[in-house]
Motif scaffolding. Sequence first.
Motif, mmCIF file in Angstrom:
data_model
loop_
_atom_site.group_PDB
_atom_site.id
_atom_site.type_symbol
_atom_site.label_atom_id
_atom_site.label_comp_id
_atom_site.label_asym_id
_atom_site.label_seq_id
_atom_site.Cartn_x
_atom_site.Cartn_y
_atom_site.Cartn_z
ATOM 1 N N PRO A 296 20.523 66.100 46.547
ATOM 2 C CA PRO A 296 21.126 67.437 46.501
ATOM 3 C C PRO A 296 21.086 68.152 47.856
ATOM 4 O O PRO A 296 20.259 67.841 48.704
ATOM 5 C CB PRO A 296 20.254 68.182 45.482
ATOM 6 C CG PRO A 296 18.976 67.427 45.414
ATOM 7 C CD PRO A 296 19.296 65.998 45.726
ATOM 8 N N ASN A 297 22.010 69.104 48.015
ATOM 9 C CA ASN A 297 21.996 69.962 49.193
ATOM 10 C C ASN A 297 20.776 70.872 49.163
ATOM 11 O O ASN A 297 20.347 71.321 48.114
ATOM 12 C CB ASN A 297 23.243 70.848 49.214
ATOM 13 C CG ASN A 297 24.303 70.310 50.148
ATOM 14 O OD1 ASN A 297 23.999 69.882 51.270
ATOM 15 N ND2 ASN A 297 25.533 70.316 49.706
ATOM 16 N N THR A 298 20.233 71.150 50.340
ATOM 17 C CA THR A 298 19.099 72.069 50.467
ATOM 18 C C THR A 298 19.456 73.085 51.545
ATOM 19 O O THR A 298 20.538 73.026 52.125
ATOM 20 C CB THR A 298 17.828 71.323 50.930
ATOM 21 O OG1 THR A 298 18.010 70.940 52.309
ATOM 22 C CG2 THR A 298 17.554 70.099 50.091
ATOM 23 N N ILE B 231 37.787 76.190 46.055
ATOM 24 C CA ILE B 231 37.962 74.752 45.814
ATOM 25 C C ILE B 231 38.509 74.157 47.093
ATOM 26 O O ILE B 231 39.523 74.637 47.621
ATOM 27 C CB ILE B 231 38.942 74.517 44.647
ATOM 28 C CG1 ILE B 231 38.395 75.224 43.399
ATOM 29 C CG2 ILE B 231 39.148 73.024 44.419
ATOM 30 C CD1 ILE B 231 39.277 75.012 42.187
ATOM 31 N N GLU B 232 37.826 73.129 47.600
ATOM 32 C CA GLU B 232 38.146 72.670 48.940
ATOM 33 C C GLU B 232 38.336 71.177 49.012
ATOM 34 O O GLU B 232 37.665 70.418 48.319
ATOM 35 C CB GLU B 232 36.960 73.043 49.842
ATOM 36 C CG GLU B 232 37.347 73.639 51.141
ATOM 37 C CD GLU B 232 36.121 74.050 51.934
ATOM 38 O OE1 GLU B 232 35.903 75.258 52.073
ATOM 39 O OE2 GLU B 232 35.393 73.158 52.411
ATOM 40 N N GLU B 233 39.209 70.776 49.898
ATOM 41 C CA GLU B 233 39.413 69.375 50.244
ATOM 42 C C GLU B 233 38.115 68.832 50.847
ATOM 43 O O GLU B 233 37.439 69.511 51.609
ATOM 44 C CB GLU B 233 40.552 69.354 51.263
ATOM 45 C CG GLU B 233 40.657 68.166 52.165
ATOM 46 C CD GLU B 233 41.460 68.480 53.439
ATOM 47 O OE1 GLU B 233 41.915 67.514 54.042
ATOM 48 O OE2 GLU B 233 41.614 69.659 53.826
ATOM 49 N N PHE B 234 37.752 67.598 50.502
ATOM 50 C CA PHE B 234 36.538 66.955 51.034
ATOM 51 C C PHE B 234 36.850 66.374 52.402
ATOM 52 O O PHE B 234 37.798 65.604 52.576
ATOM 53 C CB PHE B 234 36.092 65.849 50.073
ATOM 54 C CG PHE B 234 34.847 65.131 50.511
ATOM 55 C CD1 PHE B 234 33.589 65.694 50.301
ATOM 56 C CD2 PHE B 234 34.923 63.891 51.140
ATOM 57 C CE1 PHE B 234 32.436 65.036 50.707
ATOM 58 C CE2 PHE B 234 33.768 63.228 51.545
ATOM 59 C CZ PHE B 234 32.530 63.803 51.328
ATOM 60 N N LEU B 235 36.057 66.750 53.381
ATOM 61 C CA LEU B 235 36.277 66.275 54.750
ATOM 62 C C LEU B 235 35.268 65.196 55.102
ATOM 63 O O LEU B 235 34.108 65.263 54.687
ATOM 64 C CB LEU B 235 36.120 67.426 55.736
ATOM 65 C CG LEU B 235 37.099 68.593 55.599
ATOM 66 C CD1 LEU B 235 36.692 69.726 56.526
ATOM 67 C CD2 LEU B 235 38.521 68.129 55.912
ATOM 68 N N VAL B 236 35.710 64.229 55.901
ATOM 69 C CA VAL B 236 34.818 63.144 56.313
ATOM 70 C C VAL B 236 34.607 63.232 57.815
ATOM 71 O O VAL B 236 35.558 63.443 58.570
ATOM 72 C CB VAL B 236 35.437 61.781 55.944
ATOM 73 C CG1 VAL B 236 34.531 60.644 56.391
ATOM 74 C CG2 VAL B 236 35.680 61.703 54.441
ATOM 75 N N VAL C 196 28.880 72.386 45.624
ATOM 76 C CA VAL C 196 28.728 71.159 44.828
ATOM 77 C C VAL C 196 29.926 70.254 45.105
ATOM 78 O O VAL C 196 31.075 70.695 45.081
ATOM 79 C CB VAL C 196 28.640 71.477 43.315
ATOM 80 C CG1 VAL C 196 28.456 70.188 42.519
ATOM 81 C CG2 VAL C 196 27.489 72.436 43.025
ATOM 82 N N ILE C 197 29.629 68.997 45.407
ATOM 83 C CA ILE C 197 30.687 68.017 45.635
ATOM 84 C C ILE C 197 30.875 67.261 44.322
ATOM 85 O O ILE C 197 29.939 66.623 43.836
ATOM 86 C CB ILE C 197 30.306 67.084 46.806
ATOM 87 C CG1 ILE C 197 30.231 67.926 48.089
ATOM 88 C CG2 ILE C 197 31.306 65.938 46.956
ATOM 89 C CD1 ILE C 197 29.499 67.287 49.232
ATOM 90 N N VAL C 198 32.053 67.379 43.712
ATOM 91 C CA VAL C 198 32.261 66.778 42.389
ATOM 92 C C VAL C 198 33.122 65.530 42.503
ATOM 93 O O VAL C 198 34.033 65.448 43.314
ATOM 94 C CB VAL C 198 32.865 67.784 41.378
ATOM 95 C CG1 VAL C 198 31.937 68.973 41.181
ATOM 96 C CG2 VAL C 198 34.241 68.259 41.811
HETATM 97 P P1 AMP Z 1 28.437 74.961 53.406
HETATM 98 O O1 AMP Z 1 27.351 75.839 52.841
HETATM 99 O O2 AMP Z 1 29.813 75.457 53.147
HETATM 100 O O3 AMP Z 1 28.193 74.552 54.824
HETATM 101 O O4 AMP Z 1 28.279 73.589 52.631
HETATM 102 C C1 AMP Z 1 27.043 72.904 52.591
HETATM 103 C C2 AMP Z 1 27.258 71.467 52.928
HETATM 104 O O5 AMP Z 1 28.177 70.866 52.024
HETATM 105 C C3 AMP Z 1 27.869 71.234 54.306
HETATM 106 O O6 AMP Z 1 26.900 71.254 55.302
HETATM 107 C C4 AMP Z 1 28.500 69.881 54.124
HETATM 108 O O7 AMP Z 1 27.545 68.863 54.247
HETATM 109 C C5 AMP Z 1 28.975 69.917 52.710
HETATM 110 N N1 AMP Z 1 30.380 70.370 52.674
HETATM 111 C C6 AMP Z 1 30.838 71.633 52.581
HETATM 112 N N2 AMP Z 1 32.168 71.680 52.602
HETATM 113 C C7 AMP Z 1 32.595 70.418 52.703
HETATM 114 C C8 AMP Z 1 33.895 69.785 52.779
HETATM 115 N N3 AMP Z 1 35.018 70.496 52.719
HETATM 116 N N4 AMP Z 1 33.919 68.459 52.924
HETATM 117 C C9 AMP Z 1 32.797 67.728 52.969
HETATM 118 N N5 AMP Z 1 31.564 68.231 52.892
HETATM 119 C C10 AMP Z 1 31.451 69.567 52.764
#
Ligand code: AMP
Length: 425
Positions: free
Chosen positions: A225-227, A186-191, A156-158
Amino acid sequence: MKVLVVGGGGREHALAWKVAQSANVDEVLVAPGNAGTAREAGVRNVAVGAEDVEGLLALATEEGVSLTIVGPEAPLAAGIVDRFGAAGLKCFGPDAAAARLESSKAFAKDFMARHDIPTAAYAVVDEVEAGLRQVAAMQFPVVLKADGLAAGKGVVIVEDEAQARATLEDMLSGQAFGSAGHQVVIEEFLVGEEASFIVIADGDKFLPLASSQDHKRRDEGDRGPNTGGMGAYSPAPVVNEAVHAQIIDQVIKPTLAGMIADGCPFTGFLYAGVMLTPQGPRVLEFNVRFGDPETQPILLRLQSDLAEVLLECLDGRIDAVELKWDPRVALGVVMAAGGYPEDYAKGLPISGLDTDPPAEVKVFHAGTALDPDGQVITNGGRVLCVTALGDDVAVAQARALHWSAQIGFEGAFYRKDIGHRAIRR
Ligand code: AMP
Ligand code: GLY
């Protein structure tokens, strides 16, 4: 020989379809399979669940299966490769120790930190207040990930503190994610632009597959939402020669070497989900299996004999293999059930599947089943992946969309912009 494919989604339909074309394969068993594998020539479904490791072992033994290919992560994390290996059976995939790269995000992050593999800055927490303190020290948006397997829904991106609190409470309460949520990363948001980079690995040796890119968000424009993935295509033009070399040198090689150094060498499909940032590639996640839906376009392009390639790998000769690819682009559009990725109905009849598509198009089934009358019905959130070849991304997309429009079920939806980044390039 007989090959067993474990799983019942779109990835497994593509694996079974591809392996059934192998010169030395007489029959492919799929456990449990779907309506697509049931209707595929040379393929037979067997009613054993993908997570029933003992049932799968009994099946492989009784049927004299020479090679088992595991689609999903759950049986890998549960140790299917260890179990088959102990029984002297060939099973393609990582053992349970190596599968932790996917089954625990905390393990994967600590592993990357230990071996200098580029990834987003992070912390692991197991209670809400500690999580909020961590979030307060970062800039929004912040990414929260449930530690364990959560079928693509654990990220979840908050955007603010209230959302961070609600998400941390939800994940750590154990209600939404069970034991998968005991820890949160908890992770830094990457662009940047994302790519899927998948290799067939055997310890330190590996063979890269064609690059690909999937679209994880539900809605057009990569919103919502993510799928598990709404569509994918191969190759991904963003993975040019330089990026390809960077990913191999900075991600794949150190990962395989690190797994050996840590005493859990990796055999199987190693999938690095990478964000291509201005500072270089950063690993978002590892999967220890082929991607779904990336498998569908990648295998539509693969011209080599997949069963033979995997057997070569299990015999320690993967570095001697060269893969042949169709130079065209392949693009898959996922047709999903209304409501997905939240609740959705099952059992709805699907029309339009009895006409054969043109040679450039293949309809891979995912969440489908046959009812007692032989009618194909929906049986999951991602129902079909309509995959097409074309001389460029736009042509492949147009073909996949044209054929998707011939197929219907109540509430069906799909994205019409799969591949938009590559088309814009
Ligand atoms: P994941 O299951 O860890 O790949 O996360 C699912 C999706 O969330 C990824 O395909 C990205 O689109 C997004 N996501 C995960 N981690 C990050 C991050 N640190 N920064 C930005 N987007 C992220
Ligand atoms: N398409 C992303 C995955 O298989 O996890």
